[in-house]
Design a protein around this motif. Structure first.
Motif, short mmCIF file in Angstrom:
data_model
loop_
_atom_site.label_atom_id
_atom_site.label_comp_id
_atom_site.label_asym_id
_atom_site.label_seq_id
_atom_site.Cartn_x
_atom_site.Cartn_y
_atom_site.Cartn_z
N SER A 89 0.82 -1.21 0.00
CA SER A 89 0.00 0.00 0.00
C SER A 89 0.86 1.26 0.00
N ASP A 165 -3.26 -0.89 8.99
CA ASP A 165 -3.98 0.36 8.74
C ASP A 165 -3.30 1.45 9.56
N ARG A 184 0.45 6.03 -5.10
CA ARG A 184 -0.24 5.21 -6.08
C ARG A 184 -1.35 6.01 -6.75
N GLN A 189 -4.72 2.15 -7.41
CA GLN A 189 -5.44 1.84 -6.18
C GLN A 189 -6.54 0.83 -6.44
N PRO A 192 -3.70 -3.05 -7.92
CA PRO A 192 -2.30 -2.83 -7.60
C PRO A 192 -1.38 -3.36 -8.69
#
Length: 394
Positions: A89, A165, A184, A189, A192
């Protein structure tokens, strides 16, 4: 090595490890006790492998080809190190690895995320890694036969493929590092990029192994979600010191058996994990609640701006209609009609002026009367000429 997953569409119970027995820790404990009673209590003659020394653990960690470029020592001695890595992420994280001093050479390592506040199944409220079963206790660490390098690799890989998170970045250097990372795009998003997920150690010092892109792709394509629960223990050291009578009493006494199960390391680890997840959810909820007033104020402001915009759009449309009417080319019939009306109005005004001058009711001198009368008559004849031109135009 067989992996255990729980998919969205399969209503399965949690898989507790690599064994296919389908037992819970309590069931495994009961089976182990019953086996100890019915068996002949023989012991395997297989030689027990020697545990790794502390120096071997450190060497496996500090000389690991993947971890070494992104690892540095942060303590005055050789007990604490930081390893920097990047998740799929695009978050940069720091894993702090603490290996106790040589006095406690067989003690398990402690792994902690530093510089962030985050929630994850493997993390407790203090950001300690509690979901990786081999480091839950000294006994499990010894039984795992993992080196420190192997353990750190497994934890880093899991956190990369299943990122925490992140609620807040508290470390300034980590904030700067995060700001330097490319973010990104919207398309990425939604889907990926595996090519972006895997890469060598770049100039920013972020560890992103290439070989993990393939594993990431397999997880995403199959929509699998690993079960982050400790495995069923392969042995129960507490039973070795119990007699056959004591084990029989334990099996026959339901309350005593439940009390024993509740004290098991694997059970307490799951309970701690549940508490950590609950606490993380509470913390996330509180963080969202703190933003309630701000969001409500922004919502009211947006509504007010929306009403104001509607009013201005209505006013603009009225003015635009008038503007269009003014700049729109006039047709010949309308122009002739307006010219006829204007010509008649000028004729009437000039005749009234002449009547007033003749009757002596005008204050104008002769010269002034002539000048004003000529202006009106000239404009009158100009409009008449324009009318005639328009009437005879093709």
């Amino acid at each position: 090595t067989k992996r255990h997953f729980l998919t969205r569409d399969e209503p399965k119970m949690f898989s507790w490890g690599r064994q296919n027995s389908g037992l819970t820790p309590a069931g495994a404990a009961a089976s182990s006790i019953a086996g100890s009673i019915s068996g002949n209590n023989t012991r395997s003659s297989t030689k027990v492998p020697q545990p790794f020394t502390r120096q071997e653990h450190l060497q496996s960690y500090l000389t690991d080809a993947t971890l070494r470029p992104s690892t540095r020592r942060v303590s005055g001695d050789d007990t604490t190190y930081d390893t920097v890595f990047q998740t799929k992420s695009r978050h940069a994280l720091i894993l702090r690895v603490h290996l106790p001093s040589p006095v406690a050479s067989q003690s398990r390592p402690a792994l902690t995320l530093v510089g962030v506040r985050a929630t994850h199944l493997w993390l407790d409220r203090k950001m300690r890694v509690v979901g990786f079963s081999p480091i839950l206790s000294d006994a499990q660490w010894a039984q795992s036969r993992l080196t420190l390098g192997d353990a750190v690799n497994k934890v880093v890989k899991h956190l990369q493929l299943h990122p925490p998170d992140v609620i807040e970045i508290t470390d300034e250097s980590l904030k700067r590092l995060q700001a330097s990372l490319p973010q990104r795009s919207a398309a990425h998003q939604q889907r990926p990029s595996h090519a972006a997920a895997g890469g060598s150690n770049g100039s920013n010092g972020v560890y992103v192994p290439n070989r993990q892109a393939e594993a990431l792709s397999a997880v995403e394509e199959d929509h699998h979600f690993p079960v982050n629960l400790p495995p069923v223990p392969r042995s129960f050291p507490e039973l070795n010191a119990m007699s056959k009578t004591e084990m029989r009493e334990l099996l026959d006494d339901e309350d005593a058996f439940k009390a024993y199960v509740d004290k098991m390391v694997s059970v307490t680890a799951v309970k701690d994990l549940m508490g950590s997840i609950f606490a993380g959810n509470v913390e996330t909820s509180k963080s969202n609640i703190k933003k309630k007033d701000e969001l409500e104020a922004l919502h009211s402001e947006c509504e007010s701006l929306g009403h104001s915009l509607k009013e201005k759009i209505a006013s603009f449309q009225v003015l635009e209609t008038k503007r269009n009417a003014l700049i729109e080319p006039m047709d010949a019939l309308t122009a002739i009609s307006l010219l006829r009306k204007g010509k008649k109005q000028l004729f009437d005004e000039s005749e009234d002026m002449a009547d007033q001058f003749i009757s002596g009711d005008s204050d104008l001198s002769t010269n002034d009367f002539v000048e004003e009368f000529m202006k009106l008559r000239t404009l009158h004849h100009e409009r008449a000429a324009k009318m005639e031109r328009l009437q005879h135009s093709p």
